[in-house]
Design a protein around this motif. Structure first.
Motif, short mmCIF file in Angstrom:
data_model
loop_
_atom_site.label_atom_id
_atom_site.label_comp_id
_atom_site.label_asym_id
_atom_site.label_seq_id
_atom_site.Cartn_x
_atom_site.Cartn_y
_atom_site.Cartn_z
N LEU A 87 -61.44 7.41 28.83
CA LEU A 87 -61.80 8.34 27.75
C LEU A 87 -62.89 9.32 28.17
N GLU A 88 -63.41 9.21 29.38
CA GLU A 88 -64.45 10.14 29.82
C GLU A 88 -63.89 11.54 30.05
N SER A 89 -62.61 11.63 30.37
CA SER A 89 -62.01 12.93 30.63
C SER A 89 -61.97 13.77 29.36
N SER A 90 -62.19 15.06 29.53
CA SER A 90 -62.17 15.97 28.38
C SER A 90 -60.78 16.09 27.75
N THR A 91 -59.75 15.61 28.45
CA THR A 91 -58.39 15.65 27.90
C THR A 91 -58.09 14.43 27.03
N ALA A 92 -59.05 13.51 26.86
CA ALA A 92 -58.77 12.26 26.16
C ALA A 92 -59.57 12.10 24.88
N TYR A 93 -60.48 12.99 24.55
CA TYR A 93 -61.28 12.82 23.33
C TYR A 93 -61.39 14.15 22.60
N ALA A 94 -61.83 14.07 21.33
CA ALA A 94 -61.95 15.25 20.49
C ALA A 94 -63.13 15.06 19.55
N ALA A 95 -63.44 16.10 18.78
CA ALA A 95 -64.55 16.09 17.82
C ALA A 95 -64.00 16.38 16.43
N PRO A 96 -63.76 15.35 15.61
CA PRO A 96 -63.27 15.59 14.23
C PRO A 96 -64.32 16.29 13.38
N LYS A 97 -63.83 17.02 12.38
CA LYS A 97 -64.72 17.74 11.47
C LYS A 97 -64.81 17.10 10.09
N TRP A 98 -63.68 16.66 9.54
CA TRP A 98 -63.68 16.20 8.15
C TRP A 98 -63.17 14.77 8.00
N SER A 99 -62.51 14.20 8.98
CA SER A 99 -61.84 12.93 8.78
C SER A 99 -62.78 11.73 8.80
N PHE A 100 -63.89 11.81 9.52
CA PHE A 100 -64.76 10.65 9.66
C PHE A 100 -66.09 10.85 8.94
N ARG A 101 -66.77 11.92 9.22
CA ARG A 101 -68.04 12.18 8.55
C ARG A 101 -68.37 13.66 8.74
N PRO A 102 -69.17 14.25 7.86
CA PRO A 102 -69.43 15.70 7.95
C PRO A 102 -70.50 16.05 8.96
N ASP A 103 -70.39 15.54 10.17
CA ASP A 103 -71.33 15.88 11.23
C ASP A 103 -70.56 16.02 12.52
N PRO A 104 -69.75 17.07 12.65
CA PRO A 104 -68.83 17.15 13.79
C PRO A 104 -69.52 17.41 15.12
N GLY A 105 -70.71 17.96 15.10
CA GLY A 105 -71.32 18.34 16.37
C GLY A 105 -71.65 17.18 17.26
N SER A 106 -72.03 16.03 16.70
CA SER A 106 -72.47 14.90 17.50
C SER A 106 -71.50 13.73 17.47
N GLY A 149 -54.77 19.17 22.44
CA GLY A 149 -54.59 19.94 21.22
C GLY A 149 -55.05 19.13 20.02
N VAL A 150 -55.81 19.77 19.13
CA VAL A 150 -56.37 19.10 17.97
C VAL A 150 -55.94 19.84 16.72
N LEU A 151 -55.43 19.09 15.75
CA LEU A 151 -55.03 19.64 14.46
C LEU A 151 -55.71 18.82 13.38
N GLU A 152 -56.46 19.48 12.53
CA GLU A 152 -57.12 18.82 11.41
C GLU A 152 -56.98 19.73 10.19
N MET A 153 -56.47 19.16 9.11
CA MET A 153 -56.22 19.97 7.92
C MET A 153 -56.39 19.13 6.66
N ILE A 154 -56.66 19.82 5.58
CA ILE A 154 -56.82 19.21 4.26
C ILE A 154 -55.67 19.71 3.39
N LEU A 155 -54.84 18.78 2.94
CA LEU A 155 -53.69 19.11 2.12
C LEU A 155 -54.02 18.90 0.65
N LYS A 156 -53.47 19.76 -0.18
CA LYS A 156 -53.58 19.64 -1.63
C LYS A 156 -52.17 19.44 -2.18
#
Length: 670
Positions: free
Chosen positions: A156-175, A478-485
Motif C-alpha cells: 500500500l506504500e505505492s501511490s497507485t494503491a491508496y487514496a484520500a476520501p473526502k466525505w465517506s469516512f470523516r470531513p478531514d480529507p487532507g490528513s 482513479g477515484v470516484l466519490e459522490m453523494i446521491l439524492k
C-alpha cells in the motif's frame, strides 16, 4: 524504579492467572498500578440462518503523558511507538476472510456497520502532521505494520494503491489515507501478532476461546484493530489513547454436539454452547483485566417473535424473558443463570433487544465456564436490513472494454425510510459512494448513466456532489466519490461507468495473472442513518466497553463485492521455451566447437602405447581367429593386436545379436 518494575509485575500476574489463583489481589493491584486499564468482553448472538455470531471485544486505555511510549503497564509498546513516531491521530486495520451477508446477518445494527469489513486487508489512518508530510508518514506506517502483523501491507506504500476520501469516512480529507488489498490471504500468521498485543495473549481469559481451527473454518471472520483518541476531562486538557481489538466470527454449531431435542424437531434452530463452537471452555480470567464479561444478545426481531409466541394456552411475554431468576422458559433454556438482564430502551419502536450478562469471574470459580443455549420452540425471524441493498457487477465481454454497474434496491429499514415515505416527493435519501479503481482500468467518467426505477435520468437530478480524480498510468488510481439524492419512494436505482482495459509490463503481472485482477469494493455510506443502542442504566457505558461502543452514533456503512476483471495476459510459457531452445543450441554448438579445438590427433593411440600393457590370451586368440577368417596375415604388434581384438569383439557381438533375433523369431512364430 517503580515504572521499570511494572512489566515484571504484569508477568507475575499473568503467571498466577494461568494457574487459576485468586484474582482479588490481582485486580486490586492492577487498578492501583496506574491509569491504564484493560477489559475483555464476548458477545454471542443467534442468527436467523442457523448460525451464531461471536464478537470478541478487547479494549486497552492509556493516558497521554510525557513518558508516553517508554513505560507501560498494559498498553502494547509496539503500538505506542507507532503512534508517537508517525503522529497517528486515528487508525483502523482489518484482516477479513469471507464476506458479510447483509440480508441474513443484518446491516442496520452496530456490529454490521462497524465490524463488517471487505475481504482482505483494509487500512485507513489520520495523521497529525502537515499536509506535505502525510504521504511520507503513510508509507512509513505501511512498512511498520507489515512487519508487525506479518502481512503484505507494504504494497500500500505505492501511490497507485491508496487514496484520500473526502466525505465517506470523516470531513478531514487532507490528513486521511485509505487503501485496500482484496487478494491478501488471512491466516494464523496474522492472528498470532494480533493476540500478542493483549496483556494475557491467549493464555487466560476470554481469549482462550480463540481456537485456530474453529475460527478459520467459520463462514466469516474479521480481526480488527482501531486506535482513537478520547478526552478524559471536560476542558479537553487531558486525553487518552484507546486501542480496540475486535474479532467477529460467524460460526455454525457442530451438528454432532446438538441436543436430542433438535433431533426430534428438524425445524428448530440448532442448540449450541461455547465448547461446541470453539472447542474450548473458559477456565479462568485474565487477572490484568478490569472486567471480563460474556453477553448473550437476542435481537429485536427475536424478541418480537418470542413476544407473540404461544405455548399451549400460555403466551410468552417479554416479562418472562426479562426475569433474572428464571431457569428455563417455553422458548429456550440457558445452561447458566445470568447475572443481569439488560433491555434496550428504544422509544421509536415497541420491540427492543435484550442482553443477558454473565460475569466470567463469578461463573469460573466453580469450574470452567461453558455457556449453552438450547431452543425448545421453532422461531423464525429476520435481522434489520439496510435502507438500500447495494450490489455491484461487471457488464460487457472481451479483453478490451467493459462497464461497472452499481445497483440499489429498496428494503424495509427499521427507521427513517419507512416514515419518510409519508413526506412525499420532498423526501430524499443520501447515499455516499466511494470507489477506487486501479490505474490499468481506465474509467471514462463522462459515460456515467443513471437509472431510477428502470428509467434513465439526468446525472444532475440524482447526484448532488461529485469528486473525480482520473487515474494516471503507474502513478495514481482513479477515484470516484459522490453523494446521491435518491427519492424515498424509489424501488431500484443504478448507475453505470464504462472503462477500457489497459496493458501492463511483463514485470507488473502477478504470479496468478490468468486468474484476473481485483477491483476493490466500493464503500457505501448512508450519512442520514445512524445505528445505536440505548440502555436504561446511566453508568452502564462506563462499565462495559462494547455496550458503550453500541451507544455511540455509528453511521450505516456497507461494502460491495470485489470485482474480478480479466485482462489481456501474455503467454508466459513462450519466454521459457525461447530461453530453453536458445540455451540448447548454444550448448551444442559451443560444446562441439570446444571439443574439436581441444582434441589432439592420435591422442588415444599414444595413450595406449604409453601404458605398455600386453593383450590377454583370449584377445590374442580371437585376433588370430579373425585374421584367418578374413584371409589376412597375423601381425604380432601390440597396436594391431588391440585393433584386431576390438574388431573381433564387435564381430562376436554381432553374431550373438543375430542369433538372439533368430531364436526370438523362431519362438514367437510358433
Amino acid at each position: 524504579m517503580v515504572l521499570r518494575s511494572r512489566p515484571i509485575f504484569s508477568l507475575l500476574l499473568l503467571f498466577l492467572s494461568s494457574y487459576g489463583f485468586s484474582t482479588a489481589f490481582a485486580s486490586g493491584s492492577a487498578i492501583e498500578g496506574g491509569e491504564e486499564d484493560f477489559s475483555e468482553e464476548l458477545l454471542l448472538k443467534p442468527l436467523p440462518d442457523r448460525k451464531v455470531l461471536a464478537h470478541f471485544h478487547f479494549e486497552t486505555r492509556a493516558p497521554r503523558t510525557p513518558s508516553y511510549g517508554r513505560h507501560h503497564h498494559l498498553f502494547p509498546k509496539a503500538i505506542a511507538q507507532l503512534v508517537k513516531k508517525f503522529h497517528i491521530q486515528e487508525m483502523e486495520l482489518s484482516f477479513t476472510q469471507g464476506r458479510w451477508n447483509y440480508e441474513s446477518w443484518g446491516g442496520f445494527e452496530p456490529i454490521a456497520s462497524s465490524n463488517a469489513k471487505p475481504p482482505g486487508v483494509e487500512l485507513w489512518a489520520v495523521f497529525d502532521v502537515p499536509p506535505d508530510d502525510v504521504d511520507a508518514s503513510w508509507k512509513n506506517l505501511t512498512h511498520s505494520i507489515s512487519g508487525l502483523f506479518c502481512a503484505s501491507i507494504n504494497f500500500l506504500e505505492s501511490s497507485t494503491a491508496y487514496a484520500a476520501p473526502k466525505w465517506s469516512f470523516r470531513p478531514d480529507p487532507g490528513s486521511l489515507r485509505y487503501g485496500t488489498l482484496p487478494r491478501e490471504a488471512v491466516c494464523t500468521e496474522n492472528l498470532t501478532p494480533w493476540l500478542k498485543l493483549l496483556p494475557c495473549r491467549d493464555k487466560a481469559g476470554i481469549s482462550l476461546l480463540m481456537d485456530r481451527p474453529s475460527i478459520y473454518r467459520g463462514f466469516y471472520h474479521s480481526q480488527r484493530l482501531r486506535l482513537r483518541s478520547a478526552k478524559t476531562s471536560s476542558d479537553g486538557t487531558h486525553s487518552s489513547i484507546i486501542l480496540e481489538q475486535t474479532l467477529t466470527v460467524v460460526l455454525h454449531p457442530d451438528s454432532q454436539k446438538m441436543s436430542t431435542v433438535n433431533s426430534r424437531e428438524p425445524t428448530l434452530q440448532p442448540s449450541w454452547s461455547m465448547s461446541s463452537l470453539f472447542g474450548k471452555k473458559i477456565s479462568g480470567t485474565c487477572v490484568l483485566a478490569k472486567s471480563s464479561t460474556v453477553y448473550l444478545q437476542l435481537d429485536w426481531g427475536v424478541v418480537r417473535e418470542l413476544k407473540n409466541l404461544e405455548n399451549g394456552n400460555q403466551v410468552l411475554g417479554v416479562a418472562s424473558i426479562m426475569e433474572e431468576s428464571f431457569v428455563s422458559n417455553p422458548a429456550f433454556v440457558l445452561s447458566d443463570k445470568p447475572d443481569k438482564v439488560i433491555r434496550e430502551v428504544d422509544s421509536r419502536s415497541e420491540e427492543s433487544a435484550i442482553l443477558y450478562e454473565f460475569s466470567v469471574r463469578k461463573h469460573s470459580d466453580l469450574g470452567p465456564f461453558d455457556l449453552g443455549f438450547t431452543w425448545k420452540t421453532p422461531v423464525v425471524w429476520s435481522c434489520p436490513q439496510l435502507p438500500l441493498r447495494v450490489s455491484r457487477f461487471l457488464m460487457g465481454s472481451g479483453n478490451e472494454r467493459g462497464a461497472i454497474a452499481i445497483s440499489f434496491r429498496s428494503a424495509r429499514a427499521r427507521e427513517g425510510l419507512t416514515h419518510a415515505k409519508s413526506m412525499g416527493e420532498s423526501c430524499k435519501v443520501d447515499v455516499n459512494v466511494f470507489q477506487v479503481v486501479p490505474w490499468y482500468i481506465k474509467v471514462y467518467f463522462h459515460t456515467m448513466k443513471v437509472f431510477v426505477d428502470g428509467k434513465p435520468l439526468a446525472v444532475s437530478d440524482i447526484i448532488e456532489k461529485i469528486h473525480v480524480s482520473p487515474s494516471e498510468d503507474k502513478v495514481s488510481p482513479g477515484v470516484l466519490e459522490m453523494i446521491l439524492k435518491l427519492p424515498c419512494t424509489v424501488d431500484s436505482a443504478a448507475f453505470t461507468l464504462e472503462f477500457d482495459k489497459g496493458f501492463l509490463h511483463i514485470d507488473e503481472y502477478p504470479p496468478d495473472a490468468n486468474q484476473g485482477f481485483d477491483i476493490p469494493p466500493a464503500v457505501i455510506t448512508f450519512p442520514t442513518f445512524h445505528v445505536n443502542m440505548h440502555f436504561g442504566e446511566d453508568n452502564l457505558s462506563k462499565k462495559s466497553a462494547v455496550l458503550s461502543r453500541f451507544q455511540e452514533n455509528i453511521p450505516v456503512r456497507s461494502y460491495t463485492e470485489v470485482l474480478l476483471v480479466p485482462l489481456t495476459t501474455p503467454d508466459f510459457s513462450m519466454p521459457y521455451n525461447v530461453i530453453t531452445i536458445t540455451c540448447t543450441v548454444f550448448a551444442l554448438y559451443f560444446g562441439s566447437l570446444l571439443n574439436v579445438l581441444r582434441r589432439r590427433v592420435n591422442e588415444e593411440e599414444r595413450f595406449l602405447k604409453s601404458k605398455g600393457k600386453r593383450p590377454s590370451a583370449l584377445s590374442r586368440l580371437l585376433s588370430k581367429l579373425s585374421a584367418k577368417l578374413g584371409g589376412k596375415r597375423v601381425v604380432a604388434s601390440q597396436s594391431s593386436a588391440r585393433s584386431s581384438s576390438f574388431i573381433s569383439l564387435k564381430l562376436i557381438l554381432k553374431i550373438i545379436l543375430v542369433a538372439g533375433i533368430a531364436i526370438a523369431w523362431q519362438y514367437f512364430s510358433e
